[in-house]
Design a protein around this motif. Structure first.
Motif, PDB file in Angstrom:
ATOM      1  N   UNK A 215      52.000  28.150  32.926  1.00 46.36           N
ATOM      2  CA  UNK A 215      52.349  27.882  34.321  1.00 46.36           C
ATOM      3  C   UNK A 215      53.858  27.764  34.489  1.00 46.36           C
ATOM      4  N   UNK A 216      54.527  27.148  33.523  1.00 47.96           N
ATOM      5  CA  UNK A 216      55.984  27.034  33.594  1.00 47.96           C
ATOM      6  C   UNK A 216      56.636  28.415  33.594  1.00 47.96           C
ATOM      7  N   UNK A 217      56.161  29.287  32.707  1.00 49.06           N
ATOM      8  CA  UNK A 217      56.707  30.653  32.664  1.00 49.06           C
ATOM      9  C   UNK A 217      56.424  31.393  33.964  1.00 49.06           C
ATOM     10  N   UNK A 218      55.232  31.226  34.497  1.00 50.70           N
ATOM     11  CA  UNK A 218      54.854  31.939  35.725  1.00 50.70           C
ATOM     12  C   UNK A 218      55.635  31.443  36.925  1.00 50.70           C
ATOM     13  N   UNK A 219      55.822  30.130  37.021  1.00 50.94           N
ATOM     14  CA  UNK A 219      56.447  29.570  38.220  1.00 50.94           C
ATOM     15  C   UNK A 219      57.861  30.084  38.424  1.00 50.94           C
ATOM     16  N   UNK A 220      58.546  30.449  37.342  1.00 48.47           N
ATOM     17  CA  UNK A 220      59.888  30.994  37.471  1.00 48.47           C
ATOM     18  C   UNK A 220      59.926  32.446  37.900  1.00 48.47           C
ATOM     19  N   UNK A 221      58.754  33.085  37.971  1.00 51.32           N
ATOM     20  CA  UNK A 221      58.703  34.512  38.299  1.00 51.32           C
ATOM     21  C   UNK A 221      57.970  34.804  39.610  1.00 51.32           C
ATOM     22  N   UNK A 222      57.355  33.811  40.228  1.00 53.50           N
ATOM     23  CA  UNK A 222      56.482  34.063  41.372  1.00 53.50           C
ATOM     24  C   UNK A 222      57.233  34.409  42.652  1.00 53.50           C
ATOM     25  N   UNK A 223      58.559  34.291  42.643  1.00 48.47           N
ATOM     26  CA  UNK A 223      59.337  34.681  43.812  1.00 48.47           C
ATOM     27  C   UNK A 223      60.259  35.856  43.504  1.00 48.47           C
TER      28      UNK A 223
ATOM     29  N   UNK B 257      50.570  12.199  32.119  1.00 51.42           N
ATOM     30  CA  UNK B 257      51.253  12.292  33.410  1.00 51.42           C
ATOM     31  C   UNK B 257      52.299  13.397  33.456  1.00 51.42           C
ATOM     32  N   UNK B 258      53.137  13.470  32.441  1.00 49.17           N
ATOM     33  CA  UNK B 258      54.243  14.427  32.483  1.00 49.17           C
ATOM     34  C   UNK B 258      53.744  15.872  32.534  1.00 49.17           C
ATOM     35  N   UNK B 259      52.810  16.203  31.642  1.00 52.06           N
ATOM     36  CA  UNK B 259      52.303  17.570  31.628  1.00 52.06           C
ATOM     37  C   UNK B 259      51.484  17.870  32.883  1.00 52.06           C
ATOM     38  N   UNK B 260      50.738  16.896  33.381  1.00 55.35           N
ATOM     39  CA  UNK B 260      49.962  17.111  34.604  1.00 55.35           C
ATOM     40  C   UNK B 260      50.884  17.432  35.765  1.00 55.35           C
ATOM     41  N   UNK B 261      51.997  16.680  35.881  1.00 51.82           N
ATOM     42  CA  UNK B 261      52.965  16.972  36.959  1.00 51.82           C
ATOM     43  C   UNK B 261      53.593  18.345  36.780  1.00 51.82           C
ATOM     44  N   UNK B 262      53.891  18.720  35.530  1.00 50.21           N
ATOM     45  CA  UNK B 262      54.509  20.024  35.284  1.00 50.21           C
ATOM     46  C   UNK B 262      53.575  21.156  35.713  1.00 50.21           C
ATOM     47  N   UNK B 263      52.280  21.033  35.379  1.00 47.82           N
ATOM     48  CA  UNK B 263      51.326  22.085  35.748  1.00 47.82           C
ATOM     49  C   UNK B 263      51.127  22.124  37.260  1.00 47.82           C
ATOM     50  N   UNK B 264      50.881  20.977  37.869  1.00 48.82           N
ATOM     51  CA  UNK B 264      50.643  20.946  39.320  1.00 48.82           C
ATOM     52  C   UNK B 264      51.874  21.414  40.083  1.00 48.82           C
TER      53      UNK B 264
END
Length: 968
Positions: A632-640, A671-678
C-alpha cells in the motif's frame, strides 16, 4: 470432408490434426505444432517472424531463433507439402499458409450458421446442417497448444461460433414447436454461460410458449440479476424488449405454424450431439464439446470401469490429455486428491481401442505391483514380471495406472521396464505427485471453473440426490456453494450428496462448518471418501519446510505472487517450495499481467488453518500484514501519477489481501502499521467510491491511540484524517469533512508532511467558502499556496483547482477560467489524470455560468472520458451529471434526461449520489433537464437512460460531444 488438389486436411476443432491424402501426418514435435497452429489460426493472413518467435519461446528466445524457425517451417513443408505446391509460402518478414490449398474443419461452423438461419431450407434441413456442424467438434479448438498469438484469438472466435451454432439449432427447434425438448438444454446453457444473453432470451421464450408466463418473466429477472450483480453488465435491448412483449402477451411471440413435420424431427428432438462419430476423429477421440461425455455409457474397452455418473466440464483437459498420449508413451495426470484425476483418465482411455485399468490403491507392497498389472491384463501372474513383459511386448495398448502416489518410486521403475517392451505401449498414470520418470509428461489438473463447469457438476449431482427444484434454480446460491468449494469435484459431489437430507440453502449454510459436511457415512466407517482424508494425504507427505509454507500461505486471500510468498515465508528457496506444492496439487497457478500468481484451493486453506499451530499462523499473519503495508505504501505514491491505472489495478487484484491485512492490524492493536495502511488506501477508496468500507475502517483506525510527540504516527494520522474527510465529502457530510480537514492539516503540519498539509488546507479553503466563511477560506487558500511550494509538483495542480472553485464562488468567472487552465496544464504535465478531469468538471460549471453551454458541454464530456479511462467511479459519475445539465442548456434536454437516468442507475448500484455530493450545483442540472421536457417525456427519457448499457452510454456521450470516434 472434400480433398483439395494437395490432399491436405487440417482439423482444429479439438487437438490439432493433419492428414495428407487421407493418412495422418505425424506432426508431433511441440514446436512444429505451434508454428502450424499459428499459421492456420491466421486464416490465410501473413504471420511475422517476430510473432512466431515470441509464441515459440515466450520467455527467452535462443540464439539463432530465426534459423530454428526456418528449420521448423522447412520440416513442416516436407511433411505437409511434398509436391511443393506452395502450401506454406515465405513472404517478406514472415510466412503465410495458403488456405486455398487445404481444407480446414473450422469453416463448417460459419457455413452452418449461414445455412441454418431462416432461408429457403426447411427446418429439418437447417437442423441437420447445424447438427452435422456440431458433430465435427472434438473439444476445445487447438487443444493443448499455447494461448498466444493468433491461436488465442482464433480459439476464442471458434468457441463463440460454436455457442452460436448450438443456440441457432435450439432456436430452429423452438420455432418448429419442439419446446419441451429444448428447455433442458437451454437451462444448462444458462448455467454454463450465464452472460450469454441469447440463451436467456430463448429460455424465457420457450417457457412462455410452454404456457408459463410467470416463469418466463422470472427467467428474465434472474438473467438481469446475474448480468448486473455478478458480472457488472447491463442487459441488452433484446432482453428488455422481450420482457415488455411477454408482459403485454404480444401475439408475435406465439408459435407460428412450423414447417417441421413430426416425422422429420424424430432424430432431432434431443439435446445437441454429445459426441462426434468416432470414425471422424481417430482413435483418440475425447469427451463431447459440452463436457458431458457419454454419461454412464459403456466404455469402448471392457477392461475399464463403467462410470455411474456423467462426465462434466473437462473437455479441454480431455483434449489435451488425448493429444499428450498420442505423442508420448507416459503421461501422468497429477493433482490433489478429489480433483478428478481418475474420472478424466477413464474418460480419455475409453476412446482407446485396447485400454486396461489397474487400481493401485489397494496394492501396498511393491512386490505386488507386477501381479496387479498382470491381473488387469488377464495375464496369469505365475510368470512374474518376465511373463508380463512378454505378454505386452508388441501390443498397441494403453495401461491406466490409477492412484500411484503411495508407491511412486516402485511404479516409476516398473513403468519404465513395461514401456521398454514395445513402442506401441502407452501408460496413463494418475497420482498426487509426478512419477519423475525421464520422458514423462505431466498434466497438472486444476479445479473446475466454479462459476460454470462446477455449477453444472453440482446441479447434476444434486438433482440426482433429490434436491428441491427451487434451490437448484437459485443460481446465485448454487454459485456461492461452488465458489466456496473452489470447484473441487469431490467437494462438489459430497456437498451435492447432502441434498438427500438438506435443502440447498442448508448445504450453503453448513459449509461454514468446514469438512464436517464433506463426507459420507461410509467414509466415517473407513469405507468411503471424505475430502479431509484425501487432501490430508498430500499435505502429510510434504517436506517440513514445504509443509510450513503451505500453512503460511493459507493467510493469503484471493491469491499471491512470488514477492508476497517470499515476504510471508521469510526464508529462502521459495521457488522450490512452490514447485513442490504445485507437484502435490496443493496450489493453483494462474497467469496475470504482472506475472504468475498462486492460490490455495479454499478447502485446502481451511485444512491448513485448522492444522497449523497458533504460533505459525500468528507469525504468518504478522508477515502478511507487513507485506500489505509495504504494498500500500508503494501504491499510494503512484496513484496520482503516470502509472496510476496500473497501480489501481494492482490494488484491485490484492484488495482481499489488503482487507485481511488491515483487519489483522486492527485486531492486534498494531497502531502504526494500521494507520499506514489506512492512510495509504484513502485515495483508492475515494476514487473507487468505496465510501462505506473506507469510513468503517477509518472509524476503527482513528480510534487507536497516538502519542503527541510521535512524528511518524502523526504523519500517517493526517493522511487517515484527510482520507476520511474526503469520503465524508462524497457522502455529503460537510461538517464532518471540515472537522477532519482541520485535524488533518494540524497533524500534517506537526509531522512536516507538506503534501497532506497543502491538500487538507486547500480543501478546507473550498468548503469554508461554501459554508459562508469567506475570511477563513481566503486565509486557508493562502496557506495552501505557500505549503504547495514544499510539496510534490502535482500538488499545485490540486491547489489551483481549488482556487478556481473559490474564484467562481465569488463571481470572478474569468479569473476562475484562467486559474483552472493553469491547473489543467500542470496536472497534464505531471500525468495527474484525476486533477485533469476534476478541473475540467469545474471548468464546465464556469463556462455554464458565463452563458457558454456548448463550451461547458465539451469540458464536461472530456472530464467524463478522462475519469473513466482511470477506472474512476465517483468523479466519472459527477462529470456525467454535469454533462446532463449542459446538454439541456444546449437545447438537448432529451439526451440530458437519458444521461441523468444512466447516472442515477449506476450511482445507486455503488451507493453514491452525485446530487448529495454536489448539493450546490446539482439542482441547476436537474432543473435544466426537467424544464426542457414535459413530465411524460422526462419520465420516458430517464427510464430509457437507466436501461442503457455501457456501450450505449458511451455512444450517447460521444453524440453529445460531437466526436464519437475520439471518445471511443
Amino acid at each position: 470432408m472434400a480433398h483439395t488438389a494437395t490432399g491436405v486436411e487440417f482439423r482444429v476443432l479439438g487437438a490439432l490434426e493433419a492428414h495428407l491424402d487421407g493418412t495422418p501426418a505425424r506432426v508431433t514435435a511441440a514446436l512444429q505444432r505451434e508454428v502450424l497452429a499459428q499459421l492456420l489460426a491466421a486464416q490465410g493472413r501473413w504471420v511475422s517472424d517476430e510473432l512466431l518467435v515470441d509464441c515459440l519461446w515466450p520467455e527467452h528466445p535462443p540464439e539463432g531463433a530465426m534459423d530454428n524457425l526456418r528449420a521448423l517451417v522447412s520440416r513442416l513443408r516436407a511433411l505437409l507439402d511434398p509436391g511443393k505446391r506452395g502450401l506454406i509460402a515465405r513472404e517478406p518478414g514472415g510466412y503465410r499458409l495458403s488456405r486455398e490449398l487445404a481444407v480446414v474443419d473450422d469453416a463448417v461452423l460459419e457455413e452452418a450458421l449461414e445455412g441454418g438461419s431462416a432461408g429457403p431450407r426447411s427446418a429439418a434441413q437447417r437442423i441437420d446442417l447445424l447438427e452435422r456442424a456440431l458433430a465435427t467438434w472434438r473439444g476445445e479448438p487447438y487443444a493443448g497448444l499455447s494461448d498466444r498469438g493468433h491461436v488465442a484469438v482464433e480459439r476464442a472466435r471458434l468457441l463463440a461460433l460454436r455457442e452460436e451454432v448450438r443456440l441457432q439449432r435450439l432456436a430452429v427447434l423452438l420455432d418448429a414447436g419442439r419446446t419441451s425438448s429444448v428447455l433442458p438444454e437451454l437451462e444448462r446453457l444458462t448455467v454454463e454461460a450465464p452472460t450469454h444473453e441469447r440463451a436467456w432470451e430463448l429460455l424465457a421464450l420457450a417457457r412462455y410458449r410452454a404456457g408459463d408466463q410467470v416463469e418466463a418473466l422470472a427467467t428474465l429477472r434472474r438473467a438481469r440479476a446475474l448480468l448486473l450483480d455478478d458480472h457488472g453488465l447491463d442487459p441488452g435491448p433484446r432482453l428488455r424488449r422481450l420482457e415488455a412483449d411477454i408482459l403485454a402477451q404480444d401475439p408475435a411471440l406465439d408459435l407460428t405454424a412450423p414447417d417441421l413435420p413430426a416425422s422429420d424431427v424424430t432424430a432431432s428432438d434431443r439435446p445437441a450431439p454429445d459426441r462426434p462419430d468416432a470414425s471422424s476423429v481417430g482413435a483418440h477421440a475425447v469427451s463431447s464439446p459440452d463436457g458431458t461425455g457419454g454419461g454412464a455409457g459403456a466404455p469402448a474397452s471392457p477392461a475399464l470401469p463403467r462410470p455411474l455418473t456423467s462426465f462434466v466440464g473437462r473437455d479441454g483437459e480431455a483434449a489435451e490429455l488425448a493429444s499428450l498420449l498420442a505423442d508420448h508413451q507416459l503421461v501422468t495426470v497429477a493433482g490433489v486428491g478429489g480433483i478428478g484425476k481418475t474420472r478424466l483418465a477413464i474418460e480419455v482411455a475409453s476412446r482407446h481401442g485396447d485400454a486396461y485399468f489397474v487400481d493401485l490403491a489397494a496394492v501396498r507392497e511393491a512386490d505386488r505391483l507386477a501381479d496387479a498389472v498382470a491381473e488387469a491384463l488377464g495375464v496369469l501372474p505365475t510368470g512374474g514380471e518376465a511373463g508380463l513383459l512378454a505378454a505386452v511386448g508388441g501390443r498397441d495398448l494403453l495401461l491406466v495406472l490409477d492412484n500411484c502416489e503411495h508407491l511412486v518410486g516402485e511404479v516409476a521403475a516398473l513403468v519404465q521396464r513395461v514401456l521398454g517392451a514395445g513402442a506401441g505401449l502407452r501408460a496413463l498414470a494418475t497420482s498426487r505427485v509426478p512419477l519423475g520418470v525421464e520422458g514423462e509428461r505431466v498434466l497438472n489438473l486444476a479445479p473446475l471453473e466454479a462459476g460454470s463447469a462446477g455449477v453444472d457438476l453440482f446441479l447434476q449431482r444434486a438433482g440426482t440426490a433429490g434436491a428441491e427444484t427451487s434451490g437448484l434454480r437459485d443460481a446465485a446460491l448454487v454459485e456461492r456453494i461452488c465458489r466456496g468449494l473452489d470447484g473441487v469435484p469431490l467437494a462438489l459431489e459430497l456437498a451435492a450428496a447432502q441434498c438427500r437430507v438438506l435443502s440447498v440453502h442448508q448445504v450453503a449454510d453448513e459449509l461454514d462448518e468446514g469438512f464436517e459436511l464433506l463426507t459420507t457415512p461410509a467414509a466415517e466407517r473407513g469405507e468411503g471418501r471424505s475430502l479431509e482424508t484425501v487432501m490430508t494425504w498430500s499435505v502429510e507427505r510434504l517436506r517440513p519446510d514445504a509443509r510450513l509454507a503451505f500453512e503460511q500461505f493459507s493467510v493469503f486471500e484471493g491469491g499471491f505472487d512470488l514477492a508476497a510468498a517470499r515476504a510471508v515465508h521469510g526464508r529462502g528457496g521459495v521457488v522450490h517450495l512452490l514447485v513442490e506444492l504445485l507437484d502435490a496439487g496443493l496450489i493453483v497457478v494462474t497467469d496475470h499481467r504482472e506475472g504468475r500468481r498462486y492460490r490455495l484451493l479454499e478447502p485446502l486453506r481451511a485444512l491448513a488453518r485448522r492444522t497449523a499451530s497458533e504460533e505459525v499462523l500468528r507469525g504468518a499473519r504478522d508477515a502478511h500484514a507487513r507485506w500489505v503495508a509495504d504494498l500500500v505504501t508503494a501504491a499510494s505514491g503512484e496513484l496520482r501519477g503516470q502509472h496510476a491505472a496500473a497501480w489501481f489495478e494492482r490494488l484491485d487484484t490484492d484488495l482481499p489481501n489488503v482487507r485481511a491485512g488491515l483487519r489483522h492490524l486492527v485486531d492486534t492493536g498494531a497502531c502504526d502499521l494500521a494507520r499506514a495502511v489506512a492512510g495509504g488506501m484513502g485515495w483508492f477508496w475515494y476514487r473507487r467510491g468505496q465510501v462505506a468500507e473506507g469510513l468503517a475502517r477509518y472509524a476503527e483506525v482513528l480510534a487507536m491511540p497516538v502519542a503527541e510527540d510521535d512524528v511518524e504516527a502523526r504523519w500517517d494520522l493526517g493522511r487517515c484524517q484527510i482520507g476520511a474527510g474526503m469520503l465524508h465529502y462524497l457522502s455529503g457530510d460537510v461538517p464532518e469533512l471540515l472537522a477532519l480537514g482541520t485535524a488533518a492539516a494540524a497533524s500534517a503540519t506537526a509531522a512536516g508532511d507538506a503534501q497532506t498539509a497543502a491538500l487538507s488546507t486547500a480543501y478546507l479553503s473550498y468548503f469554508r467558502a461554501y459554508s459562508g466563511d469567506l475570511a477563513g477560506s481566503r486565509e486557508a487558500g493562502a496557506q495552501a499556496r505557500s505549503l504547495a511550494g514544499s510539496a510534490p509538483d502535482w500538488v499545485l495542480a490540486e491547489v489551483l483547482m481549488v482556487e478556481g472553485q473559490l474564484l467562481r464562488a465569488i463571481g470572478d468567472h474569468e479569473g476562475a477560467a484562467d486559474t483552472l487552465q493553469r491547473a489543467t496544464a500542470i496536472a497534464d504535465q505531471h500525468h495527474h489524470g484525476w486533477a485533469v478531469g476534476s478541473t475540467l468538471w469545474i471548468a464546465a460549471k464556469v463556462a455554464w455560468d458565463r452563458g457558454r453551454p456548448e463550451e461547458a458541454l465539451e469540458h464536461a464530456t472530456r472530464a467524463a472520458v478522462r475519469q473513466r479511462s482511470d477506472g474512476d467511479v465517483t468523479s466519472w459519475l459527477v462529470s456525467l451529471h454535469v454533462a446532463a445539465g449542459c446538454a439541456a442548456a444546449c437545447g438537448r434536454a432529451a439526451e440530458g434526461a437519458r444521461l441523468l437516468g444512466a447516472v442515477r442507475a449506476r450511482a445507486a448500484q455503488v451507493g453514491f449520489s452525485p446530487e448529495v455530493m454536489d448539493p450546490l450545483d446539482s439542482p441547476r442540472t436537474v432543473s435544466a433537464v426537467r424544464d426542457g421536457l414535459s413530465p411524460d417525456e422526462l419520465e420516458r427519457e430517464t427510464a430509457a437512460g437507466a436501461a442503457l448499457g455501457d456501450r450505449e452510454l458511451q455512444d450517447l456521450l460521444g453524440s453529445l460531444a460531437g466526436e464519437t470516434a475520439a471518445l471511443s
